[in-house]
Design an enzyme around this catalytic site. Sequence first.
Site, mmCIF file in Angstrom:
data_model
loop_
_atom_site.group_PDB
_atom_site.id
_atom_site.type_symbol
_atom_site.label_atom_id
_atom_site.label_comp_id
_atom_site.label_asym_id
_atom_site.label_seq_id
_atom_site.Cartn_x
_atom_site.Cartn_y
_atom_site.Cartn_z
ATOM 1 N N ASP A 61 0.823 -1.198 0.000
ATOM 2 C CA ASP A 61 0.000 0.000 0.000
ATOM 3 C C ASP A 61 0.870 1.266 0.000
ATOM 4 O O ASP A 61 1.857 1.347 0.736
ATOM 5 C CB ASP A 61 -0.900 0.016 1.223
ATOM 6 C CG ASP A 61 -1.762 -1.243 1.341
ATOM 7 O OD1 ASP A 61 -1.338 -2.302 0.837
ATOM 8 O OD2 ASP A 61 -2.834 -1.164 1.941
ATOM 9 N N HIS A 63 -0.671 4.792 -0.268
ATOM 10 C CA HIS A 63 -1.453 5.802 0.450
ATOM 11 C C HIS A 63 -0.911 7.232 0.340
ATOM 12 O O HIS A 63 -0.534 7.859 1.322
ATOM 13 C CB HIS A 63 -1.591 5.410 1.918
ATOM 14 C CG HIS A 63 -2.664 4.395 2.165
ATOM 15 N ND1 HIS A 63 -3.969 4.575 1.732
ATOM 16 C CD2 HIS A 63 -2.628 3.193 2.786
ATOM 17 C CE1 HIS A 63 -4.686 3.518 2.082
ATOM 18 N NE2 HIS A 63 -3.901 2.664 2.715
ATOM 19 N N ASP A 97 -4.502 0.516 -2.879
ATOM 20 C CA ASP A 97 -4.474 1.561 -1.855
ATOM 21 C C ASP A 97 -3.412 2.620 -2.158
ATOM 22 O O ASP A 97 -2.541 2.921 -1.341
ATOM 23 C CB ASP A 97 -4.272 0.974 -0.452
ATOM 24 C CG ASP A 97 -5.595 0.511 0.169
ATOM 25 O OD1 ASP A 97 -6.612 0.479 -0.559
ATOM 26 O OD2 ASP A 97 -5.607 0.181 1.366
ATOM 27 N N ASN A 132 -9.265 -1.473 -1.141
ATOM 28 C CA ASN A 132 -10.535 -1.003 -0.589
ATOM 29 C C ASN A 132 -10.659 0.523 -0.673
ATOM 30 O O ASN A 132 -11.763 1.051 -0.822
ATOM 31 C CB ASN A 132 -10.708 -1.472 0.859
ATOM 32 C CG ASN A 132 -9.602 -1.002 1.786
ATOM 33 O OD1 ASN A 132 -8.417 -1.192 1.506
ATOM 34 N ND2 ASN A 132 -9.977 -0.398 2.906
ATOM 35 N N HIS A 133 -9.533 1.240 -0.644
ATOM 36 C CA HIS A 133 -9.612 2.695 -0.696
ATOM 37 C C HIS A 133 -9.909 3.208 -2.099
ATOM 38 O O HIS A 133 -10.524 4.272 -2.247
ATOM 39 C CB HIS A 133 -8.338 3.317 -0.121
ATOM 40 C CG HIS A 133 -8.277 3.206 1.368
ATOM 41 N ND1 HIS A 133 -8.695 4.211 2.206
ATOM 42 C CD2 HIS A 133 -7.894 2.178 2.177
ATOM 43 C CE1 HIS A 133 -8.548 3.820 3.475
ATOM 44 N NE2 HIS A 133 -8.060 2.591 3.473
ATOM 45 N N HIS A 232 -5.958 -7.499 -2.933
ATOM 46 C CA HIS A 232 -5.678 -6.520 -1.876
ATOM 47 C C HIS A 232 -5.970 -7.074 -0.486
ATOM 48 O O HIS A 232 -5.140 -6.973 0.416
ATOM 49 C CB HIS A 232 -6.479 -5.245 -2.096
ATOM 50 C CG HIS A 232 -6.172 -4.193 -1.083
ATOM 51 N ND1 HIS A 232 -4.978 -3.510 -1.070
ATOM 52 C CD2 HIS A 232 -6.878 -3.734 -0.007
ATOM 53 C CE1 HIS A 232 -4.968 -2.664 -0.040
ATOM 54 N NE2 HIS A 232 -6.102 -2.783 0.610
ATOM 55 N N HIS A 295 -8.144 -23.955 1.163
ATOM 56 C CA HIS A 295 -9.294 -24.298 0.312
ATOM 57 C C HIS A 295 -9.335 -23.390 -0.917
ATOM 58 O O HIS A 295 -9.525 -23.858 -2.053
ATOM 59 C CB HIS A 295 -10.581 -24.164 1.128
ATOM 60 C CG HIS A 295 -11.814 -24.567 0.381
ATOM 61 N ND1 HIS A 295 -13.085 -24.191 0.743
ATOM 62 C CD2 HIS A 295 -11.979 -25.313 -0.744
ATOM 63 C CE1 HIS A 295 -13.963 -24.691 -0.101
ATOM 64 N NE2 HIS A 295 -13.314 -25.377 -1.018
#
Length: 394
Positions: A61, A63, A97, A132-133, A232, A295
């Site tokens: 990330d 930022h 991000d 997510n950002h 991410h 899995h």
Amino acid sequence: MSSRENPSGICKNIPNLISSFVDTFVDYSVCGFFLPQDRSPQDETQQTRFDEPERLVAIGDLHGDLDKSKEAFKIAGLIDSSDRWTGGSTVVVQVGDVLDRGGEEIKILYFLEKLKREAERSGGKVLTMNGNHEIMNVEGDFRYVTKKGLEEFQIWADWYRLGNKMKTLCRGLDKPRDIYEGIPMSFPRMRADCFEGIRARIAALRPEGPIAKRFLTKNQTVAVVGDSVFVHGGLLAEHIEYGLERINEEVKGWINGLRGGRYAPAYCRGGNSVVWLRKFSEEMAHKCDCAALEHALSTIPGVKRMIMGHTIQDAGINGVCNDKAIRIDVGMSKGCSNGLPEVLEICRDSGVRIVTSNPLYKENPYSHFAPDSKTGLGLLLPAEHVPKQVEVKA
């Protein structure tokens, strides 16, 4: 006589050249350099799977911290002192991000775009991802925006609108859409001195917004490179069953404004989504859901590890769950924990290792590896200072 009065004037004959000149002028005014020519085909299908390269570098990330972003690329030998690509055929994955927590978000987007174009000319590749950002900002969720971040977008909007005004002077060019169309002038519970920055940010980043469409639509949300899958937050079996290619195409379509609605697809929202999941990134290994990880990996042929950002690792880059999850967010941005830049390197011949800017290893950036392993992730600091990190096999 003006070009409006003279239908056979220069603007009528070369409107596309004028438009390109204006775009270049705006770009330079915003980022401070000229972008190399973009040789990638327009509207190309989003690629999800890539062959194993000789050298693969993963960066966490960023930022909004341009200096730390450049440092991460420099310690990996990917750029020179003039920020030009020197990585040759290396493939780089930046796991998302870029946005929020800092004031140089747009400059980083331009910086990464420049490197993408330079890398392609050298046989390399720079892949950027949605975090997510990125999703939050396209949705209009600005909880983690800084004042400097708002100011940067306002400056961009001023130059972008000036460019559009210049284009309206040229016969033969369509009238540009007002980027503020449909955006209110004020916002409840917001300070009045932030209104213009918020309006500019919405205009730039909403679905089909100029910054979103130009930069974020090129991001992968999931990428498989050789025997590593990048995301991410994390992938669950249900995401893989839904389809990795499908996820990439749908998110791209949403950011492009082709799928309608303000909100991202469901698999990008909530704690178990691909950009928010933390099941595999808890700093303490015993809290990670290794069964769910195994899995998920078992459903992607040829893949043996998942590489993710999202959750800051105070101890530095590390692996858990028998080294099947590698966590690379070191909080390097000054808007986060101002961590020392580190990157993950995977070479076909020498395996997996960390490259760090930690001054303890100034003479040898690889000296932090376990002494009995040439290809493992060992401790980044003396053992008494950090939780033990597992070794990652090549």
